[in-house]
Design an enzyme around this catalytic site. Sequence first.
Site, PDB file in Angstrom:
ATOM      1  CG  ASP A 282      -0.347  -3.692  -7.129  1.00 63.94           C
ATOM      2  OD1 ASP A 282       0.279  -4.695  -7.513  1.00 63.94           O
ATOM      3  OD2 ASP A 282      -0.187  -3.210  -5.994  1.00 63.94           O
TER       4      ASP A 282
HETATM    5  C1  NOJ Z   1       1.460  -6.396  -5.475  1.00 63.42           C
HETATM    6  C2  NOJ Z   1       2.124  -5.278  -4.747  1.00 63.42           C
HETATM    7  O1  NOJ Z   1       1.156  -4.400  -4.204  1.00 63.42           O
HETATM    8  C3  NOJ Z   1       3.088  -4.473  -5.587  1.00 63.42           C
HETATM    9  O2  NOJ Z   1       3.784  -3.601  -4.752  1.00 63.42           O
HETATM   10  C4  NOJ Z   1       3.993  -5.379  -6.360  1.00 63.42           C
HETATM   11  O3  NOJ Z   1       4.898  -4.608  -7.128  1.00 63.42           O
HETATM   12  C5  NOJ Z   1       3.180  -6.293  -7.242  1.00 63.42           C
HETATM   13  N1  NOJ Z   1       2.320  -7.101  -6.409  1.00 63.42           N
HETATM   14  C6  NOJ Z   1       4.039  -7.194  -8.115  1.00 63.42           C
HETATM   15  O4  NOJ Z   1       4.633  -8.157  -7.356  1.00 63.42           O
END
Ligand code: NOJ
Length: 752
Positions: A282
């Site tokens: 993430d």
């Molecule tokens: C953070 C989020 O937790 C995740 O769900 C998302 O896909 C990513 N950012 C990318 O935007």
Amino acid sequence: MLRPAQLLLMLGLPLISPAAIPPVDETQVNDLLARMTQAEKIGQLSQGVINTPEEVAAASLLVREGRRGSFILSASAEQAATFRNQLQKVALEQSRLRVPLIFGYDAIHGYRTTFPIPLGLAAAWDAALVERAQAVSARETRAAGIDWTFAPMCDLARDPRWGRVAETFGEDPYLGARLAAASVRGFQGDNPAAPDRVAATLKHYVGYSATVGGRDYNATDVTPFSLRNAHLPAFQAGVAAGALSVMSGFNATDGIPAVADHHALTNILRGEWGFNGFVVSDWTSVEEAIAWGYAADRAAAARLALTAGNDMEMVSTTFEETLPAQLARGDLSPALLDEAVRRVLRGKLRAGVFAQPYTDPAALDRVALAPDALATAREAAARSIVLLKNNGTLPLAATARRIALIGPLADDAGEMLGTWPGHGRPGDVVTLAAALRQRLPASTRLDVEFGCELLETGPRTRALTDGSIVSDPAAEVDAAKAKKRWSSALAAARRADVIIAAVGEPRGWSGENASRAELDLTGRQSGLLAALAATGKPLVVVVFSGRPLVLTNVAAQSQALLQAWHPGLQGGPALAALLYGDQEPTGRLPISFPRANGQVPIYYNHAMTGRPTMVDYRDLTRAPLFPFGFGLGYTEFTYGAAEISTPPDGPAVARTIITNTGKRPGQTVAQFYVRDVACSVGARPVQELRGWETLTLAPGESRTVSFPLDSAALGFTDRQGRWLVEPGDFQVWIAPHAGTGTPLPYRLEKAL
Ligand code: NOJ
């Protein structure tokens, strides 16, 4: 060791082996790898972000040197394809090995056609509908120049304070797993490289939703048994459905950041399930391993993540900065790096970026908001809305001459879009006010009143985590204007035959980094509702929210109550059809609704306890206000007593007769719950869903539903991941929701 079979059978899913994902040309992968420098390999594992022309320009320099293999492309829908093509051209014409880039984006509940939030989609209890919705999303997303969506979310929602319950499919592992698999099929179809499909990502692996206190990004406590039985099933189902990628979570369980969890990422995901796609972290979560107190420095963070099985680093740059020296020192094996690069290259091949590196910038305009997309969005919105209370006020009588539609969400297009709207536009939303104007009988007059702001709480400040105090602009409300709006709303209410109140929480108060400590209507909406109820006029309340709110007073004050989530572009027409009875309400809650903030976390499938009759509060029952699976329609159903029959040649079957005893045709969702009375291995839930069947019956019509008491229904996963069915006593229910029904005893004499 592969152990997917039983769990997949339990989910009613075909036994697709992950190995059946379209095979790739391994020679191409290995040839490319053999020609890469170490820096180019690390580049394939590094993902950047581009939103602006300046960022594209800066990224071009990195791409030219082979230092980035992927980008998050969250630029506007108009710019996305152009940016993609510009950067892709650099990769293909100026980088040494001409490896195409892969572009990802969060198309969670739609790209241009915004659907209800996932929690709303789950309320339809309809895997085929979820698959169709995600297929529409895939078509628009791919047309915009994106190969890869960061969805579906496979996290389990047990604590509605956590804002991200909006993105989940609710609190049940079985329902969640079925819908996660359906999402993967919708996104990827038979071939994720097809021009109308995208690669899917199962996220956030794993346990992120168990965040302590419901506070986002917090530590998690997940026992090995609940990991297996509650948190993993949706991921396993998604892997079996062929998802090309998995995203590791922001959380740390037992102090081990998910991005560095070797047991989850390697032993279970790849060892047990045979996943052969790639894992992306993430956003900056690799470097966050330091803040978790797990990695001592950036080098350790990178090494621990890569060694655990996390292939690609999103946004932070610890791989690029530290892996070369670590490899040179022999702290890391080059084979580990190679394997991660192979997985990413395979992912690129499977997602079609080698075959179709560029996008036609006009493609999105051709497919966006297509008639079938809007029809699916409308269907999904209607099916997601749950009727929670009705004393007969609904469906609205054509004789109601004057309707007052009151509330900050009556006509607010932007708020309908929900937490991850994609590039859905307020201008494409049909609000409840607009839809009612269309639908009203000619003799009915509609007054639309704002009532109060969503966040109108008086002078207000906010403390930031660094201790500084900032003013909250939402509080800067013109007092005179507010007073006028309030009294105008009440005057309209007094004139009306029926009041419809459109209230809830702002869409930005759910989703990521949007936890709430109090789950009430925001601002002065509770006061507004009390004032509307005091007029004595029939009050229909429509709640728009990204989570279960505490609706105890709302339910008591209203004659009818609908939970509409954040319903997307077509929420208004869907609601108008339900309010007038053109369509039956059919949604069922995928998550429990608490009676009070102090009840959370609350979920129906909680573990058994030694004192089951004593777990209430001094001041409140433990029972939710509305249980999991609950939802009304405009007719009534009677569930007969369940019985068990044992055919000579197959598993025993539980069945019951269900009758539509009301006056209208309608739909019920017959839910099959099981309790394993004694389990030698771990804490089993008091009840767990193991099947459902949706029945549409005419008035007076009856039908028998049956559910087999087989291994899939009665088993569970032990801590090692083995599927076990223990002989002994069980209880089973066939019921319209988790909070009702009489358990039927069943004894399993010998192991299945
Ligand atoms: C953070 C989020 O937790 C995740 O769900 C998302 O896909 C990513 N950012 C990318 O935007």
